[in-house]
Design a protein around this motif. Structure first.
Motif, mmCIF file in Angstrom:
data_model
loop_
_atom_site.group_PDB
_atom_site.id
_atom_site.type_symbol
_atom_site.label_atom_id
_atom_site.label_comp_id
_atom_site.label_asym_id
_atom_site.label_seq_id
_atom_site.Cartn_x
_atom_site.Cartn_y
_atom_site.Cartn_z
ATOM 1 N N LEU A 1 -13.118 5.462 0.773
ATOM 2 C CA LEU A 1 -11.769 5.137 1.235
ATOM 3 C C LEU A 1 -11.008 4.570 0.048
ATOM 4 O O LEU A 1 -11.487 3.644 -0.622
ATOM 5 N N LEU A 2 -9.827 5.110 -0.228
ATOM 6 C CA LEU A 2 -9.041 4.660 -1.366
ATOM 7 C C LEU A 2 -7.700 4.114 -0.904
ATOM 8 O O LEU A 2 -6.959 4.797 -0.188
ATOM 9 N N LEU A 3 -7.398 2.889 -1.320
ATOM 10 C CA LEU A 3 -6.130 2.241 -1.014
ATOM 11 C C LEU A 3 -5.326 2.154 -2.307
ATOM 12 O O LEU A 3 -5.695 1.422 -3.228
ATOM 13 N N ASN A 4 -4.259 2.914 -2.373
ATOM 14 C CA ASN A 4 -3.434 2.980 -3.570
ATOM 15 C C ASN A 4 -2.216 2.078 -3.383
ATOM 16 O O ASN A 4 -1.372 2.335 -2.529
ATOM 17 N N SER A 5 -2.114 1.005 -4.167
ATOM 18 C CA SER A 5 -1.023 0.044 -4.018
ATOM 19 C C SER A 5 0.027 0.242 -5.107
ATOM 20 O O SER A 5 -0.159 0.998 -6.062
ATOM 21 N N LEU B 1 -5.362 -6.203 -6.402
ATOM 22 C CA LEU B 1 -6.296 -7.322 -6.521
ATOM 23 C C LEU B 1 -6.346 -8.126 -5.219
ATOM 24 O O LEU B 1 -7.422 -8.527 -4.763
ATOM 25 N N GLN B 2 -5.192 -8.338 -4.610
ATOM 26 C CA GLN B 2 -5.143 -9.047 -3.331
ATOM 27 C C GLN B 2 -5.898 -8.272 -2.248
ATOM 28 O O GLN B 2 -6.618 -8.855 -1.432
ATOM 29 N N ILE B 3 -5.719 -6.954 -2.245
ATOM 30 C CA ILE B 3 -6.413 -6.115 -1.266
ATOM 31 C C ILE B 3 -7.916 -6.215 -1.472
ATOM 32 O O ILE B 3 -8.695 -6.367 -0.520
ATOM 33 N N GLN B 4 -8.355 -6.121 -2.733
ATOM 34 C CA GLN B 4 -9.775 -6.213 -3.032
ATOM 35 C C GLN B 4 -10.364 -7.542 -2.573
ATOM 36 O O GLN B 4 -11.424 -7.585 -1.936
ATOM 37 N N VAL C 1 0.850 -1.200 0.000
ATOM 38 C CA VAL C 1 0.000 0.000 0.000
ATOM 39 C C VAL C 1 0.881 1.244 0.000
ATOM 40 O O VAL C 1 1.763 1.392 0.848
ATOM 41 N N GLN C 2 0.647 2.120 -0.953
ATOM 42 C CA GLN C 2 1.427 3.344 -1.073
ATOM 43 C C GLN C 2 0.788 4.519 -0.316
ATOM 44 O O GLN C 2 1.476 5.304 0.316
ATOM 45 N N ASN D 1 -4.480 0.166 -9.889
ATOM 46 C CA ASN D 1 -3.770 0.019 -8.616
ATOM 47 C C ASN D 1 -4.571 0.515 -7.412
ATOM 48 O O ASN D 1 -4.068 0.459 -6.286
ATOM 49 N N VAL D 2 -5.766 1.007 -7.629
ATOM 50 C CA VAL D 2 -6.534 1.644 -6.553
ATOM 51 C C VAL D 2 -7.769 0.826 -6.192
ATOM 52 O O VAL D 2 -8.578 0.488 -7.063
ATOM 53 N N VAL D 3 -7.907 0.511 -4.931
ATOM 54 C CA VAL D 3 -9.103 -0.159 -4.415
ATOM 55 C C VAL D 3 -9.942 0.883 -3.681
ATOM 56 O O VAL D 3 -9.424 1.622 -2.833
ATOM 57 N N GLN D 4 -11.216 0.951 -4.021
ATOM 58 C CA GLN D 4 -12.102 1.938 -3.412
ATOM 59 C C GLN D 4 -13.197 1.259 -2.606
ATOM 60 O O GLN D 4 -13.870 0.360 -3.099
ATOM 61 N N VAL D 5 -13.345 1.695 -1.371
ATOM 62 C CA VAL D 5 -14.423 1.222 -0.503
ATOM 63 C C VAL D 5 -15.402 2.379 -0.335
ATOM 64 O O VAL D 5 -15.034 3.447 0.171
ATOM 65 N N GLY D 6 -16.617 2.185 -0.784
ATOM 66 C CA GLY D 6 -17.613 3.243 -0.725
ATOM 67 C C GLY D 6 -18.769 2.891 0.201
ATOM 68 O O GLY D 6 -19.159 1.725 0.310
ATOM 69 N N LEU D 7 -19.294 3.888 0.856
ATOM 70 C CA LEU D 7 -20.438 3.696 1.748
ATOM 71 C C LEU D 7 -21.430 4.824 1.536
ATOM 72 O O LEU D 7 -21.074 6.001 1.587
#
Length: 331
Positions: A231-235, A242-245, A213-214, A284-290
């Protein structure tokens, strides 16, 4: 710097006739490891903000006293606050600056500061700085501040940090660039709270770096009577993202299953929250939205306040501890 952080947090619940003030990356140094921005004016316009304003009325006398001491009323004059800084190798966070935007009058503000016995005006790198101590000069760390203009105050944890912040404001030092935000999009009017942490620059144990994670970014807003959070996780690469997702989707599925069969109080409300969580990935970005109706959150907040109806400020925590202690004794 705890005093400055307290000012920042208090601002969220007492803002009054403030104007919306969005995050300005060009006013933040390029080498910061984290930032946190509160758009006070934007928050005040939301249903959540209006609720906070109503609850804050019980602290009126304390806020009046603070306004008299600072010659600046957070409820009327504050527009926004931005904190940013770095973390030392040992994990201690003592390199911090804060930009406070609002409606200031330099003369009364200086007069209030000059009442401190340790107050001094110094000059460094072409800037006029203010320095003071909260208590004994020999025992307390020095604070540094500057009245940039009648709309902006800058405060730093050290003289060097404050000078850097002022140089950035004047365009003399490099500022944060959009490409450094790790995919964090701060669309006008879509948020009242936003922040980011550059994880790759932090002193993190090797075992915690498995997903590469960057940076971690987030923003929180209210739109169409709904709370919207991202929430954005930039790897570092697509495989890591993909692993994070997959990990997050697995945790979400487990959580939803446990809540579905739970008879615990609040399980239904938690299930509603988890149902509205969405996990997506783009390169490269995983986004978690609520997305959650504001009414649900306000209902829960109102219940919490009603449960403590009649408690005097400051006694709520004492009561909780007493009840908790009694339960422990029963066990």
């Amino acid at each position: 710097m705890k005093a400055y952080l307290s000012v920042f947090l208090i601002s969220a619940s007492v803002a009054g006739r403030a104007q919306a003030e969005e995050f300005e990356a060009k006013q933040v140094p390029a080498n910061v490891q984290w930032f946190l921005h509160l758009d006070v004016g934007g928050f005040k316009k939301t249903q959540l903000g209006q609720f906070a304003l109503k609850q804050a009325k019980e602290f009126g006398p304390e806020l009046d006293q603070l306004a008299e001491q600072l010659q600046f009323d957070f409820r009327k004059d504050l527009e926004s606050a931005t904190l940013f800084g770095e973390v030392d190798e040992d994990g201690e966070q003592d390199k911090m600056e804060v930009l406070i935007r609002g409606k200031f009058k330099k003369a009364p503000l200086l007069d209030a500061w000059q009442k401190k016995n340790t107050f001094k005006i110094i000059h460094a790198a072409g800037h006029e700085l203010l320095t003071w101590h909260d208590g004994d000069e020999k025992e307390q760390e020095a604070h540094f501040g500057a009245i940039v203009n009648e709309g902006l105050i800058a405060i730093g944890s050290s003289k060097e940090r404050l000078v850097q912040a002022l140089n950035v404001l004047k365009g003399k030092d490099p500022s944060l660039q959009p490409k450094q935000l790790g995919g964090l999009k701060l669309k006008k009017g879509s948020y009242f709270l936003a922040g980011m942490v550059n994880v790759k620059d932090l002193p993190i144990p090797p075992e915690a770096q498995a997903f590469k994670v960057q940076s971690i970014g987030f923003h929180l807003g209210e739109q169409d009577k709904k709370i919207v959070a991202h929430l954005l996780l930039n790897s570092a690469d697509a495989d890591s993202s993909l692993q994070i997702q997959q990990m997050l989707q697995g945790l979400l599925a487990m959580g939803q299953l446990q809540v579905a069969v739970s008879a615990e109080p609040g399980a239904k409300e938690l299930g509603s929250v988890l149902k509205n969580l969405k996990i997506a990935r783009a390169k490269n970005v995983v986004q978690v939205g609520l997305t959650l109706p504001v009414a649900i959150l306000l209902e829960q907040l109102k219940l919490n306040f009603q449960n403590h109806d009649g408690d005097q400020p400051g006694k709520m925590e004492l009561k909780f501890r007493t009840e908790g202690s009694a339960k422990n004794q029963d066990r």
